[in-house]
Enzyme design. Structure first.
Site, short mmCIF file in Angstrom:
data_model
loop_
_atom_site.label_atom_id
_atom_site.label_comp_id
_atom_site.label_asym_id
_atom_site.label_seq_id
_atom_site.Cartn_x
_atom_site.Cartn_y
_atom_site.Cartn_z
N ASP A 29 0.84 -1.20 0.00
CA ASP A 29 0.00 0.00 0.00
C ASP A 29 0.88 1.25 0.00
O ASP A 29 1.65 1.49 0.94
CB ASP A 29 -0.90 -0.01 1.24
CG ASP A 29 -2.16 0.82 1.07
OD1 ASP A 29 -2.08 1.87 0.41
OD2 ASP A 29 -3.21 0.44 1.58
N ASP A 30 0.79 2.02 -1.07
CA ASP A 30 1.53 3.29 -1.20
C ASP A 30 3.04 3.10 -1.37
O ASP A 30 3.81 3.99 -1.03
CB ASP A 30 1.30 4.21 0.01
CG ASP A 30 -0.09 4.79 0.09
OD1 ASP A 30 -0.94 4.41 -0.73
OD2 ASP A 30 -0.34 5.63 0.97
N CYS A 65 -5.79 4.69 -3.50
CA CYS A 65 -6.02 3.30 -3.08
C CYS A 65 -7.25 2.65 -3.70
O CYS A 65 -7.16 1.66 -4.43
CB CYS A 65 -6.13 3.23 -1.57
SG CYS A 65 -4.66 3.80 -0.69
N ASP A 303 -0.06 -0.56 -4.81
CA ASP A 303 -1.34 -0.09 -5.36
C ASP A 303 -1.26 1.33 -5.90
O ASP A 303 -2.05 1.74 -6.74
CB ASP A 303 -2.47 -0.23 -4.33
CG ASP A 303 -2.33 0.69 -3.13
OD1 ASP A 303 -1.25 1.27 -2.92
OD2 ASP A 303 -3.32 0.82 -2.38
#
Length: 570
Positions: A29-30, A65, A303
């Site tokens: 994530d990120d 996201c 993502d």
């Protein structure tokens, strides 16, 4: 039915499963590419970089996201899914994104999980699903998943999960990434002695390194001497900043408090990734012991990316720059070249058709995917670094909505609406090694809903600091605008089949640019706003002068983390 026919059917089923590889998908994530986070993951470098192939020009369609994850599971751009954001602008009669809109629009009816399950796979999801999937939604298990551990609270310590529809709260001593890795390992262990074992598809999605980026305690002191990269785009002077469009050009220079916070955030991101690195080693070691590794594709992806002080933006995402939309993507598996590097453009909308083809599955005729299968690139049967990109030479990126929440320091600035957003609606194309007039290109061209534009030549300007849109041949800009218009509402193969000659013909009809993109201005969004949570807006607006307290010197209590989760719609 005769015994002979039954035996034939059984043999055919066994042969089909033997031909179907396992698929392990790890989604962070990120995680950035441009700040070189992968260089600090030793196991990943050995297992995936050296043992597989890295895709150097891998883009997500939306650097945020929920839209990004929706595109991934559906194979569609957000202008087709209608998932504009994380649910930032949801109100009583209008949904902009998040789980509520995903359910309302029926997006879950046909996804990668439903199609792989139909193809005979045993499907698992462990970790983050979509924004808005919280404790109150724990009973919801999307179609297609045989084993569901969807995360409903993303706390790094003491996270919550929906276990096949029932809420599980882990202890406050349990580190989230470790729990996810142990859960996946248990799934693998539980399969080894089963006689009816099917090929597996495992979607493993830890929250790291997303803010607040709390590392496991064993990693908390690592990388103490590192700082965020000081690229030319980092907190630039006015001569660079003034070339930016819209609200970005008006941002003040980041002050020392913000710069120090970004550095500590950068270190904590790298620290938080170490548990994922360990998980990767543990899972591949287990697969090897079980004799499954050589029949397993491992896909590793972020993502969306992360900017870290670029163009005076505090840490965040949602922009069209490479920091936000170019993400890590590495693959190892059967036939995948070791140490390979692919320069063709590949996008996350390509995963759905690729995985479906690997699984010998089918995509329903009434579900149009905007990507294409890249199995030919996986096998190395085609050139991985062609002079002209034939798989894909243009990546469309887009965002419809607001900017990231940037903190109280910016309140009162023109256009900073509802104490949370700047208008941030744009569509953009990244063109790499096209043909005809785009031969040898490495360009980024963006149109904002404000009718502002950007053009960067990343061969000479890899950090996108020199906006050349007013210095280029107007006909080239018109071609780029025409190309973007052809993709703006594309579906299916129209999203990746580019006829550069046809673009030239269409562009030659006029060289007068005119804006085409409607602004998704947060205060003007449709719907009855009488139910907006103004108290929540006030609650969030006074949170911190500089956004989240990334520095070690700031107290990060459980109450603060809960407040941050509410304000960022995590």
């Amino acid at each position: 039915m005769s015994w002979f026919l039954l035996l034939l059917l059984l043999a055919a089923s066994i042969a089909a499963h033997a031909a179907q590889p396992n698929i392990l998908f790890i989604l962070t994530d990120d995680q950035d590419v441009t700040a070189h986070s992968l260089d600090y993951m030793k196991q990943l470098q050995s297992i995936l970089r050296d043992g597989g192939t890295e895709y150097l020009n891998y883009f997500v369609p939306t650097g945020l996201c929920c839209p990004s994850r929706s595109s991934l599971i559906s194979g569609q751009f957000c202008h087709n899914t209608g998932i504009w954001d994380n649910g930032d602008l949801n109100n009583k009669t209008h949904l902009s994104g998040g789980l509520k809109k995903i359910i309302e629009t029926g997006l879950e009816k046909v996804t990668i999980s439903t199609q792989l399950k139909e193809a005979g796979y045993e499907t698992y999801l462990v970790g983050k699903y979509m924004n808005g999937y919280d404790d109150g939604q724990a009973s919801h298990v999307p179609p297609g998943w045989d084993h569901w551990y969807g995360m409903t609270d993303t706390a790094y310590y003491g996270s919550h999960f929906s276990v096949n529809g029932k809420l599980l709260k882990t202890s406050k001593e349990t580190y989230q990434t470790d729990f996810i890795g142990e859960t996946v390992a248990n799934f693998l262990q539980g399969r080894k002695d089963r006689k009816d074992v099917k090929p597996f598809f495992m979607y493993v999605s830890p929250f790291a390194p997303h803010s607040p980026s709390l590392p496991a305690k064993r990693h908390a002191s690592l990388f103490s001497n590192l700082s965020a990269p000081r690229y030319p785009s980092y907190n630039p002077l006015d001569n660079i900043q003034n070339q930016k469009p819209s609200w970005i050009k008006t941002l003040p220079e980041l002050d020392q408090t913000q710069l120090s916070s970004i550095d500590e955030f950068y270190r904590n991101r790298l620290r938080a990734l170490q548990a994922i690195d360990e998980m990767l080693l543990n899972l591949t070691t287990l697969l090897d012991k079980q004799g499954q590794l050589e029949n397993t594709f491992i896909f590793y992806m972020g993502d969306n990316g992360q900017h870290l002080g670029d163009f005076r933006l505090p840490a965040g995402k949602r922009q069209a720059y490479d920091t936000d939309v170019r993400v890590p993507f590495l693959v190892r598996g059967p036939g995948v070249p070791k140490g390979g590097r692919v320069t063709e453009i590949v996008m996350s909308v390509d995963l759905f058709p690729t995985w479906t083809e690997l699984a010998n599955g089918e995509i329903p005729n009434d579900h149009v995917v905007d990507g294409q299968s890249f199995t030919s690139l996986l096998s190395g049967k085609v050139s991985m670094q062609p002079e002209i990109n034939t798989f894909r030479s243009v990546a469309l990126t887009e965002l419809f909505g607001g900017s990231s929440n940037m903190g109280q320091r910016y309140h009162g600035m023109p256009g900073y609406e509802r104490n949370r957003f700047w208008n941030n609606t744009y569509q953009s194309v990244r063109i790499i090694n096209g043909s005809d007039w785009a031969a040898h290109a490495n360009w980024m061209y963006t149109e904002w809903c404000t009718e502002e534009r950007e053009f960067y030549n990343l061969t000479d300007d890899p950090h996108e600091i020199n906006n050349l849109v007013k210095k280029m041949d107007p006909m080239l800009i018109q071609k780029l605008s025409t190309l973007l218009a052809s993709l703006a509402n594309c579906t299916g193969s129209a999203c990746w089949k580019i006829d550069y000659g046809r673009i030239t013909e269409q562009a030659s009809q006029t060289i007068n640019y005119s804006g085409k993109l409607h602004c998704f201005n947060p205060p003007d969004m449709p719907g009855d706003r009488s139910n907006d949570e103004e108290s929540e807006t006030d609650y969030c607006s006074g949170m911190y002068r500089y956004g989240f307290p990334f520095a070690d010197s700031d107290e990060v209590s459980a109450d603060i983390l809960e407040q941050w989760n509410v304000c960022e719609r995590l």
